[in-house]
Write a protein that holds these residues in place. Structure first.
Motif, PDB file in Angstrom:
ATOM      1  N   GLU A  61       0.846  -1.199   0.000  1.00 28.65           N
ATOM      2  CA  GLU A  61       0.000   0.000   0.000  1.00 28.65           C
ATOM      3  C   GLU A  61       0.880   1.248   0.000  1.00 28.65           C
ATOM      4  O   GLU A  61       1.888   1.309   0.714  1.00 28.65           O
ATOM      5  CB  GLU A  61      -0.897   0.007   1.248  1.00 28.65           C
ATOM      6  CG  GLU A  61      -1.884  -1.143   1.288  1.00 28.65           C
ATOM      7  CD  GLU A  61      -2.777  -1.031   2.514  1.00 28.65           C
ATOM      8  OE1 GLU A  61      -2.593  -0.057   3.271  1.00 28.65           O
ATOM      9  OE2 GLU A  61      -3.638  -1.907   2.683  1.00 28.65           O
ATOM     10  N   GLU A  63       2.421   4.754   0.995  1.00 28.82           N
ATOM     11  CA  GLU A  63       2.467   5.454   2.275  1.00 28.82           C
ATOM     12  C   GLU A  63       1.595   6.705   2.234  1.00 28.82           C
ATOM     13  O   GLU A  63       1.613   7.461   1.265  1.00 28.82           O
ATOM     14  CB  GLU A  63       3.905   5.853   2.610  1.00 28.82           C
ATOM     15  CG  GLU A  63       4.804   4.669   2.917  1.00 28.82           C
ATOM     16  CD  GLU A  63       6.173   5.138   3.385  1.00 28.82           C
ATOM     17  OE1 GLU A  63       6.330   6.366   3.570  1.00 28.82           O
ATOM     18  OE2 GLU A  63       7.044   4.299   3.559  1.00 28.82           O
ATOM     19  N   ALA A  64       0.854   6.907   3.351  1.00 31.33           N
ATOM     20  CA  ALA A  64       0.025   8.114   3.449  1.00 31.33           C
ATOM     21  C   ALA A  64       0.926   9.320   3.670  1.00 31.33           C
ATOM     22  O   ALA A  64       1.912   9.234   4.411  1.00 31.33           O
ATOM     23  CB  ALA A  64      -0.965   7.986   4.613  1.00 31.33           C
ATOM     24  N   PRO A  65       0.635  10.445   3.023  1.00 35.82           N
ATOM     25  CA  PRO A  65       1.460  11.640   3.233  1.00 35.82           C
ATOM     26  C   PRO A  65       1.393  12.079   4.685  1.00 35.82           C
ATOM     27  O   PRO A  65       0.377  11.897   5.353  1.00 35.82           O
ATOM     28  CB  PRO A  65       0.812  12.682   2.296  1.00 35.82           C
ATOM     29  CG  PRO A  65      -0.556  12.164   2.004  1.00 35.82           C
ATOM     30  CD  PRO A  65      -0.471  10.670   2.091  1.00 35.82           C
ATOM     31  N   SER A  67       0.999  14.177   8.201  1.00 37.26           N
ATOM     32  CA  SER A  67       0.026  15.202   8.609  1.00 37.26           C
ATOM     33  C   SER A  67       0.689  16.574   8.623  1.00 37.26           C
ATOM     34  O   SER A  67       1.885  16.712   8.903  1.00 37.26           O
ATOM     35  CB  SER A  67      -0.517  14.865  10.004  1.00 37.26           C
ATOM     36  OG  SER A  67      -1.329  15.919  10.483  1.00 37.26           O
ATOM     37  N   GLU A 157      -7.663  24.119   5.562  1.00 36.46           N
ATOM     38  CA  GLU A 157      -7.716  22.882   4.783  1.00 36.46           C
ATOM     39  C   GLU A 157      -6.433  22.688   3.984  1.00 36.46           C
ATOM     40  O   GLU A 157      -5.842  23.646   3.485  1.00 36.46           O
ATOM     41  CB  GLU A 157      -8.917  22.903   3.842  1.00 36.46           C
ATOM     42  CG  GLU A 157     -10.259  22.972   4.577  1.00 36.46           C
ATOM     43  CD  GLU A 157     -11.447  22.830   3.649  1.00 36.46           C
ATOM     44  OE1 GLU A 157     -11.664  21.707   3.178  1.00 36.46           O
ATOM     45  OE2 GLU A 157     -12.122  23.840   3.397  1.00 36.46           O
ATOM     46  N   GLN A 159      -4.849  20.066   0.824  1.00 29.56           N
ATOM     47  CA  GLN A 159      -5.165  19.079  -0.203  1.00 29.56           C
ATOM     48  C   GLN A 159      -3.846  18.693  -0.859  1.00 29.56           C
ATOM     49  O   GLN A 159      -3.203  19.511  -1.516  1.00 29.56           O
ATOM     50  CB  GLN A 159      -6.113  19.683  -1.239  1.00 29.56           C
ATOM     51  CG  GLN A 159      -6.776  18.668  -2.147  1.00 29.56           C
ATOM     52  CD  GLN A 159      -8.013  18.063  -1.501  1.00 29.56           C
ATOM     53  OE1 GLN A 159      -8.648  18.712  -0.702  1.00 29.56           O
ATOM     54  NE2 GLN A 159      -8.350  16.843  -1.856  1.00 29.56           N
ATOM     55  N   GLU A 161      -1.844  15.166  -2.819  1.00 27.23           N
ATOM     56  CA  GLU A 161      -1.758  13.772  -3.282  1.00 27.23           C
ATOM     57  C   GLU A 161      -3.018  12.991  -2.933  1.00 27.23           C
ATOM     58  O   GLU A 161      -2.975  11.883  -2.406  1.00 27.23           O
ATOM     59  CB  GLU A 161      -0.526  13.090  -2.663  1.00 27.23           C
ATOM     60  CG  GLU A 161       0.775  13.750  -3.056  1.00 27.23           C
ATOM     61  CD  GLU A 161       1.977  13.082  -2.403  1.00 27.23           C
ATOM     62  OE1 GLU A 161       1.765  12.042  -1.742  1.00 27.23           O
ATOM     63  OE2 GLU A 161       3.089  13.577  -2.563  1.00 27.23           O
ATOM     64  N   GLY A 162      -4.130  13.595  -3.196  1.00 33.61           N
ATOM     65  CA  GLY A 162      -5.395  12.915  -2.985  1.00 33.61           C
ATOM     66  C   GLY A 162      -5.843  12.860  -1.539  1.00 33.61           C
ATOM     67  O   GLY A 162      -6.898  12.299  -1.243  1.00 33.61           O
ATOM     68  N   GLN A 163      -5.061  13.431  -0.619  1.00 36.25           N
ATOM     69  CA  GLN A 163      -5.440  13.408   0.784  1.00 36.25           C
ATOM     70  C   GLN A 163      -6.012  14.766   1.185  1.00 36.25           C
ATOM     71  O   GLN A 163      -5.445  15.812   0.852  1.00 36.25           O
ATOM     72  CB  GLN A 163      -4.239  13.086   1.679  1.00 36.25           C
ATOM     73  CG  GLN A 163      -4.642  12.946   3.149  1.00 36.25           C
ATOM     74  CD  GLN A 163      -3.434  12.918   4.058  1.00 36.25           C
ATOM     75  OE1 GLN A 163      -2.415  13.509   3.736  1.00 36.25           O
ATOM     76  NE2 GLN A 163      -3.548  12.244   5.178  1.00 36.25           N
ATOM     77  N   HIS A 164      -7.115  14.737   1.912  1.00 41.07           N
ATOM     78  CA  HIS A 164      -7.761  15.963   2.375  1.00 41.07           C
ATOM     79  C   HIS A 164      -7.657  16.022   3.895  1.00 41.07           C
ATOM     80  O   HIS A 164      -8.070  15.099   4.597  1.00 41.07           O
ATOM     81  CB  HIS A 164      -9.230  15.993   1.945  1.00 41.07           C
ATOM     82  CG  HIS A 164      -9.964  17.220   2.418  1.00 41.07           C
ATOM     83  ND1 HIS A 164     -10.825  17.208   3.485  1.00 41.07           N
ATOM     84  CD2 HIS A 164      -9.939  18.500   1.967  1.00 41.07           C
ATOM     85  CE1 HIS A 164     -11.314  18.424   3.679  1.00 41.07           C
ATOM     86  NE2 HIS A 164     -10.784  19.228   2.762  1.00 41.07           N
ATOM     87  N   GLU A 165      -7.055  17.113   4.406  1.00 44.49           N
ATOM     88  CA  GLU A 165      -6.874  17.281   5.848  1.00 44.49           C
ATOM     89  C   GLU A 165      -7.456  18.638   6.238  1.00 44.49           C
ATOM     90  O   GLU A 165      -7.202  19.655   5.581  1.00 44.49           O
ATOM     91  CB  GLU A 165      -5.385  17.209   6.196  1.00 44.49           C
ATOM     92  CG  GLU A 165      -5.129  16.950   7.666  1.00 44.49           C
ATOM     93  CD  GLU A 165      -3.653  16.652   7.927  1.00 44.49           C
ATOM     94  OE1 GLU A 165      -3.346  16.176   9.019  1.00 44.49           O
ATOM     95  OE2 GLU A 165      -2.819  16.911   7.029  1.00 44.49           O
TER      96      GLU A 165
END
Length: 406
Positions: A61, A63-65, A67, A157, A159, A161-165
């Protein structure tokens, strides 16, 4: 032939070994047999062929970017206003030092309501989370001291690499001083209007009386004109004091730089007040050291300070019959001027407010002695400009001590 060429080093080594064995005296038939075995093995033995089995690729999978909270926290940590970072469920993710100092430390991950119980603030936070739109309200904190804040909540907010924080910033702007100044201004206008309204109403009433019922009454007219003169004098004193305050405020940031000798200055002030002291039956006693006692100041303003303090001591402490003025210039100590009366004293609850504009311990007593309620406010402003302090000590029944410390 291809195998012979490939195995040439092995065959050569076998022949050399056989010749060495014959030279060593071994049986020639044994050597021949061993040589044939080695040649046969080299030419006809097939080396095992190793084939790699295909390996199925393992799916990993991505890696998630990371925070962005650490970056946001590091930026907000340097602000001098209280700031908190909240999550989507209003949990506290971060608070800077200013927030800890103002509201106390909040456990990270705890709901904001664990510290701020104001319904207005909580409703605003919920609305911001629901609508993703900024909001602000005015909020008052009573403990540990009364403070007024503009509380603002706004979404932040990211945005990538496809991640929304998404975070929510809760900031507190302290407007306590602004509110205090606004309150002082409104109180000042109300008090000044009231102080002017009373003599104006008296003047109008006396003028109407002189024009009407007392039109031909010379005795009444003379009495009324005397009262009218006193009222206009009172208004004149009030306007003069208001103008003095205004001038002092304009130059309060500029410290005087000329040297003033307090010994002759206090003597001059005492001499100017001797007639008033005699009228109220008070003796002003000076206790001055030998030689000069110089401070940086404006002579006219310092005369105004000590005239006001000595005059108040004579008027409001006249029951004690004595006013002592002490000038102290001890080595290594600040210069001090103390004006001490033996009058009735001032109750402790009134002492902290004596320098407020129009504040009076007794309104009737002050007006009967022709006070405007601005004298000590003027003293405070002058001493602030001189970088000096006014220290008040009083005990009911024993008198009052006003000390100016340079």
């Amino acid at each position: 032939m291809a195998r012979i060429r490939r195995e040439r080093p092995v065959l050569l080594a076998a022949i050399l070994s056989a010749l060495a064995a014959l030279a060593a005296g071994m049986n020639k038939w044994v050597v021949l047999v061993l040589l044939l075995v080695m040649i046969f093995t080299a030419l006809f033995n097939e080396a095992p062929v190793l084939t790699a089995e295909p390996v199925e690729p393992v799916e990993t999978e991505p890696e998630a970017p990371p925070s962005r909270l650490p970056e946001v926290s590091a930026t907000l940590a340097g602000l001098d206003i209280p700031v908190m970072v909240l999550s989507d469920d209003a949990s506290v993710l971060f608070q800077n030092r200013a927030a800890e100092k103002a509201f106390g430390e909040v456990a990270l991950g705890a709901h904001i309501s664990a510290r701020l119980r104001s319904p207005g603030v909580l409703d605003m936070v919920r609305e911001t989370i629901a609508t993703n739109a900024p909001n602000q309200i005015e909020h008052s904190e009573r403990l540990p001291s009364e403070r007024v804040y503009i509380v603002r909540s706004a979404p932040v907010e990211f945005q990538a690499e496809g991640q929304h924080e998404r975070f929510f910033i809760l900031s507190f702007r302290d407007i306590s001083e602004v509110r205090r100044i606004d309150r002082m201004r409104s109180d000042f206008v109300a008090n000044a209007s009231h102080e002017l309204r009373t003599p104006l109403a008296s003047l109008r009433g006396f003028i109407e009386t002189i024009q009407g019922p007392a039109k031909n009454d010379q005795k009444a007219q003379a009495q009324f004109l005397g009262i009218m003169f006193d009222q206009t004098t009172r208004m004149s004193r009030l306007v003069d004091d208001l103008l003095s305050l205004s001038r002092l405020e304009l130059k309060s940031h500029i410290a005087p730089d000329e040297k003033v000798d307090l010994v002759p200055l206090l003597g001059h002030v005492r001499d100017s007040l001797v007639p008033l002291a005699k009228d109220v039956g008070v003796d002003i006693n000076l206790h001055l050291p030998d030689g000069k006692v110089e401070v940086l100041g404006d002579r006219d303003e310092l005369v105004q300070v000590f005239e006001n303090l000595m005059e108040n001591a004579c008027k409001y402490g006249q029951e004690g019959k004595i006013v002592d003025v002490w000038l102290k210039n001890d080595a290594g100590q600040p210069v001090e001027v103390s004006i001490i009366d033996k009058g009735p004293g001032i109750p402790a609850e009134h002492v902290p407010r004596l320098t407020e504009r129009f504040y009076r311990v007794s309104i009737e007593d002050s007006r009967s002695k022709k006070g405007t309620g601005l004298g000590l406010a003027i003293v405070k402003h002058i001493l602030t400009r001189h970088r000096a302090r006014l220290i008040v000590k009083s005990e009911v029944g024993k008198g009052t001590d006003f000390t100016v410390r340079f």
